[in-house]
Enzyme design. Structure first.
Site, PDB file in Angstrom:
ATOM      1  N   CYS A 135       0.853  -1.191   0.000  1.00 31.86           N
ATOM      2  CA  CYS A 135       0.000   0.000   0.000  1.00 31.86           C
ATOM      3  C   CYS A 135       0.890   1.242   0.000  1.00 31.86           C
ATOM      4  O   CYS A 135       1.467   1.588   1.041  1.00 31.86           O
ATOM      5  CB  CYS A 135      -0.903  -0.042   1.229  1.00 31.86           C
ATOM      6  SG  CYS A 135      -1.858   1.453   1.494  1.00 31.86           S
ATOM      7  N   CYS A 138      -0.180   4.050   2.252  1.00 36.93           N
ATOM      8  CA  CYS A 138       0.101   3.806   3.676  1.00 36.93           C
ATOM      9  C   CYS A 138       1.593   3.963   3.979  1.00 36.93           C
ATOM     10  O   CYS A 138       1.971   4.624   4.935  1.00 36.93           O
ATOM     11  CB  CYS A 138      -0.280   2.378   4.071  1.00 36.93           C
ATOM     12  SG  CYS A 138      -1.883   1.833   3.494  1.00 36.93           S
ATOM     13  N   ASP A 139       2.434   3.323   3.182  1.00 35.78           N
ATOM     14  CA  ASP A 139       3.844   3.148   3.578  1.00 35.78           C
ATOM     15  C   ASP A 139       4.845   3.925   2.732  1.00 35.78           C
ATOM     16  O   ASP A 139       6.044   3.874   3.008  1.00 35.78           O
ATOM     17  CB  ASP A 139       4.207   1.652   3.504  1.00 35.78           C
ATOM     18  CG  ASP A 139       3.367   0.819   4.457  1.00 35.78           C
ATOM     19  OD1 ASP A 139       2.845   1.399   5.427  1.00 35.78           O
ATOM     20  OD2 ASP A 139       3.233  -0.390   4.234  1.00 35.78           O
TER      21      ASP A 139
HETATM   22  C1  LIG Z   1       0.591  -3.861   5.811  1.00 39.69           C
HETATM   23  C2  LIG Z   1      -0.557  -2.876   5.754  1.00 39.69           C
HETATM   24  C3  LIG Z   1      -0.328  -1.556   6.121  1.00 39.69           C
HETATM   25  C4  LIG Z   1      -1.385  -0.645   6.095  1.00 39.69           C
HETATM   26  N1  LIG Z   1      -1.137   0.637   6.477  1.00 39.69           N
HETATM   27  C5  LIG Z   1      -2.159   1.528   6.505  1.00 39.69           C
HETATM   28  C6  LIG Z   1      -1.928   2.884   6.907  1.00 39.69           C
HETATM   29  O1  LIG Z   1      -0.796   3.282   7.229  1.00 39.69           O
HETATM   30  N2  LIG Z   1      -2.998   3.725   6.919  1.00 39.69           N
HETATM   31  C7  LIG Z   1      -4.262   3.322   6.556  1.00 39.69           C
HETATM   32  O2  LIG Z   1      -5.191   4.131   6.653  1.00 39.69           O
HETATM   33  N3  LIG Z   1      -4.492   2.053   6.134  1.00 39.69           N
HETATM   34  C8  LIG Z   1      -3.485   1.159   6.101  1.00 39.69           C
HETATM   35  N4  LIG Z   1      -3.690  -0.115   5.645  1.00 39.69           N
HETATM   36  C9  LIG Z   1      -5.044  -0.477   5.152  1.00 39.69           C
HETATM   37  C10 LIG Z   1      -5.981  -0.712   6.361  1.00 39.69           C
HETATM   38  O3  LIG Z   1      -5.360  -1.574   7.288  1.00 39.69           O
HETATM   39  C11 LIG Z   1      -7.300  -1.300   5.864  1.00 39.69           C
HETATM   40  O4  LIG Z   1      -7.880  -0.403   4.945  1.00 39.69           O
HETATM   41  C12 LIG Z   1      -8.261  -1.536   7.035  1.00 39.69           C
HETATM   42  O5  LIG Z   1      -7.700  -2.392   7.997  1.00 39.69           O
HETATM   43  C13 LIG Z   1      -9.581  -2.116   6.529  1.00 39.69           C
HETATM   44  O6  LIG Z   1     -10.371  -2.365   7.635  1.00 39.69           O
HETATM   45  P1  LIG Z   1     -11.577  -3.416   7.593  1.00 39.69           P
HETATM   46  O7  LIG Z   1     -12.114  -3.435   8.987  1.00 39.69           O
HETATM   47  O8  LIG Z   1     -12.465  -3.093   6.471  1.00 39.69           O
HETATM   48  O9  LIG Z   1     -10.916  -4.828   7.222  1.00 39.69           O
HETATM   49  P2  LIG Z   1      -9.725  -5.646   7.864  1.00 39.69           P
HETATM   50  O10 LIG Z   1      -8.777  -4.790   8.585  1.00 39.69           O
HETATM   51  O11 LIG Z   1      -9.212  -6.503   6.770  1.00 39.69           O
HETATM   52  O12 LIG Z   1     -10.438  -6.582   8.953  1.00 39.69           O
HETATM   53  C14 LIG Z   1     -11.259  -7.648   8.583  1.00 39.69           C
HETATM   54  C15 LIG Z   1     -11.396  -8.599   9.763  1.00 39.69           C
HETATM   55  O13 LIG Z   1     -12.383  -9.572   9.473  1.00 39.69           O
HETATM   56  C16 LIG Z   1     -11.975 -10.816   9.993  1.00 39.69           C
HETATM   57  N5  LIG Z   1     -12.680 -11.857   9.256  1.00 39.69           N
HETATM   58  C17 LIG Z   1     -12.643 -12.084   7.899  1.00 39.69           C
HETATM   59  N6  LIG Z   1     -13.419 -13.135   7.574  1.00 39.69           N
HETATM   60  C18 LIG Z   1     -13.972 -13.579   8.740  1.00 39.69           C
HETATM   61  C19 LIG Z   1     -14.864 -14.666   9.065  1.00 39.69           C
HETATM   62  N7  LIG Z   1     -15.347 -15.495   8.119  1.00 39.69           N
HETATM   63  N8  LIG Z   1     -15.202 -14.852  10.365  1.00 39.69           N
HETATM   64  C20 LIG Z   1     -14.725 -14.026  11.335  1.00 39.69           C
HETATM   65  N9  LIG Z   1     -13.871 -12.999  11.081  1.00 39.69           N
HETATM   66  C21 LIG Z   1     -13.501 -12.775   9.808  1.00 39.69           C
HETATM   67  C22 LIG Z   1     -10.474 -10.818   9.772  1.00 39.69           C
HETATM   68  O14 LIG Z   1      -9.823 -11.735  10.662  1.00 39.69           O
HETATM   69  C23 LIG Z   1     -10.121  -9.362  10.073  1.00 39.69           C
HETATM   70  O15 LIG Z   1      -9.775  -9.184  11.432  1.00 39.69           O
HETATM   71  C24 LIG Z   1      -2.679  -1.063   5.675  1.00 39.69           C
HETATM   72  C25 LIG Z   1      -2.897  -2.396   5.301  1.00 39.69           C
HETATM   73  C26 LIG Z   1      -1.858  -3.303   5.349  1.00 39.69           C
HETATM   74  C27 LIG Z   1      -2.099  -4.742   4.949  1.00 39.69           C
END
Ligand SMILES: Cc1cc2nc3c(=O)[nH]c(=O)nc-3n(C[C@H](O)[C@H](O)[C@H](O)COP(=O)(O)OP(=O)(O)OC[C@H]3O[C@@H](n4cnc5c(N)ncnc54)[C@H](O)[C@@H]3O)c2cc1C
Length: 308
Positions: A135, A138-139
């Site tokens: 990303c 992000c980084d």
């Molecule tokens: C390495 C990295 C660095 C990043 N750095 C940044 C940054 O600096 N700034 C920024 O704004 N964004 C950053 N991002 C992006 C950001 O982390 C995501 O946009 C954000 O986490 C999305 O949130 P979410 O809750 O939609 O999904 P997610 O964070 O993906 O969470 C989804 C959750 O659902 C759970 N889940 C999935 N399927 C199931 C199931 N069947 N049963 C139960 N649980 C389930 C998973 O275990 C997970 O915990 C980064 C991403 C990565 C990978």
């Protein structure tokens, strides 16, 4: 937890899920988050978030996740640590099968996120955050003034290369073909940037490193000849995998597999909402994920007011 009819069941305890939990529970709804790992999702895998408003210094993603969970639970939201294995969403009472037994709820919020598609190279996972990133928004800031490569040929790769060209000394855009599949509007700015070099017909076949990534082995897709490229960072932009296998036969998805839900977060089924990275949207970040969580609570409320 399993013998109760919940007002709201949220699948996924990332930032989107816990933001929705906070807003729903504060609106007076019984709220359950079901998370298969630990709070935070993708956010918890990064130790330095620099672009989430409110933190002058960077914030650790895992710590921020713990705080979001604690904040929602302070108001009465509960967490079930289990994987949701199947869902039945069509009726007013929705049933979720989990590894800890069935859960029933009047509304379901899908917050299962999306994972970046990896290259699949040995040690790629170990080098995540030590030179390998997924990303640029992000980084990218960690590579100011340095040399990086972006691998991919679509819109994400083009966008990442442009983002990085404003921060980095040199950006190599590596693609396995001799032209990009990104939309034409990206081409002129990419060609105009004097620090972007296209590397055509090459695949990254090895990640070179000591403690951190310091170079790449590239293999020519036509001649199979190998070459070496010194880089401080590699951004992998070859697509994302939305976690939508649970609902692929029940909800409308876009061609990339994201759940179709507009700014209201409503999906194609009444009482079912999609938030965060799993939803079709233009920017996948923590700040947009938590915004979706707040919005969903408004439409959960509207739905329950009309349905009950
Ligand atoms: C390495 C990295 C660095 C990043 N750095 C940044 C940054 O600096 N700034 C920024 O704004 N964004 C950053 N991002 C992006 C950001 O982390 C995501 O946009 C954000 O986490 C999305 O949130 P979410 O809750 O939609 O999904 P997610 O964070 O993906 O969470 C989804 C959750 O659902 C759970 N889940 C999935 N399927 C199931 C199931 N069947 N049963 C139960 N649980 C389930 C998973 O275990 C997970 O915990 C980064 C991403 C990565 C990978």
């Amino acid at each position: 937890m399993q013998n109760k009819l919940w007002d709201v069941a949220i699948i996924g305890g990332g930032p989107a899920g816990y933001s929705a939990a906070l807003y729903c529970v504060r609106a007076g709804y019984s709220t359950l988050v079901i998370e298969m790992l630990s709070a935070g999702g993708q956010m918890a895998t990064t130790s330095a978030i620099e672009n989430y408003p409110g933190f002058v210094e960077s914030v650790d993603g895992f710590e921020l996740a713990m705080t979001m969970q604690k904040q929602a639970e302070k108001f009465g939201s509960e967490t079930l640590y289990a994987q949701v294995t199947s869902v039945s969403l069509a009726d007013f009472i929705k049933t979720l099968e989990t590894t800890e037994g069935p859960v029933q709820a009047k509304t379901v919020i899908l917050a299962t996120g999306a994972d970046p598609r990896p290259l699949g190279l040995p040690e790629e996972n170990a080098l995540r955050g030590r030179g390998v990133g997924y990303c640029a928004t992000c980084d990218g800031g960690f590579y100011r003034g340095k040399t990086v490569a972006v691998v991919g040929g679509g819109n994400s790769a083009a966008e990442d290369a442009l983002t990085l060209s404003k921060l980095c000394k040199q950006v190599y855009l590596i693609h396995r073909r001799d032209h990009l599949s990104a939309t034409r509007s990206y081409l002129a700015p990419l060609e105009k940037a004097d620090n972007i070099t296209f590397v055509w017909n090459k695949e990254v076949t090895e990640l070179l490193h000591e403690e951190k990534l310091n170079g790449l082995t590239l293999t020519d897709t036509i001649t199979k000849e190998q070459s070496h490229l010194d880089v401080d960072g590699l951004f992998v932009a070859i697509g994302r995998l939305p976690n939508t296998w649970l609902v692929k036969d029940q909800l409308a998805l876009d061609p990339q597999g994201y759940i179709i839900a507009d700014e209201t977060t409503r999906t194609s089924l009444p009482g079912v909402f999609a938030i965060g990275d799993v939803r079709q949207k233009p920017l996948r970040q923590v700040v947009t994920a938590v915004a979706d969580g707040a919005t969903a609570s408004k439409f959960v409320e509207e739905y329950l007011n009309l349905a009950e």
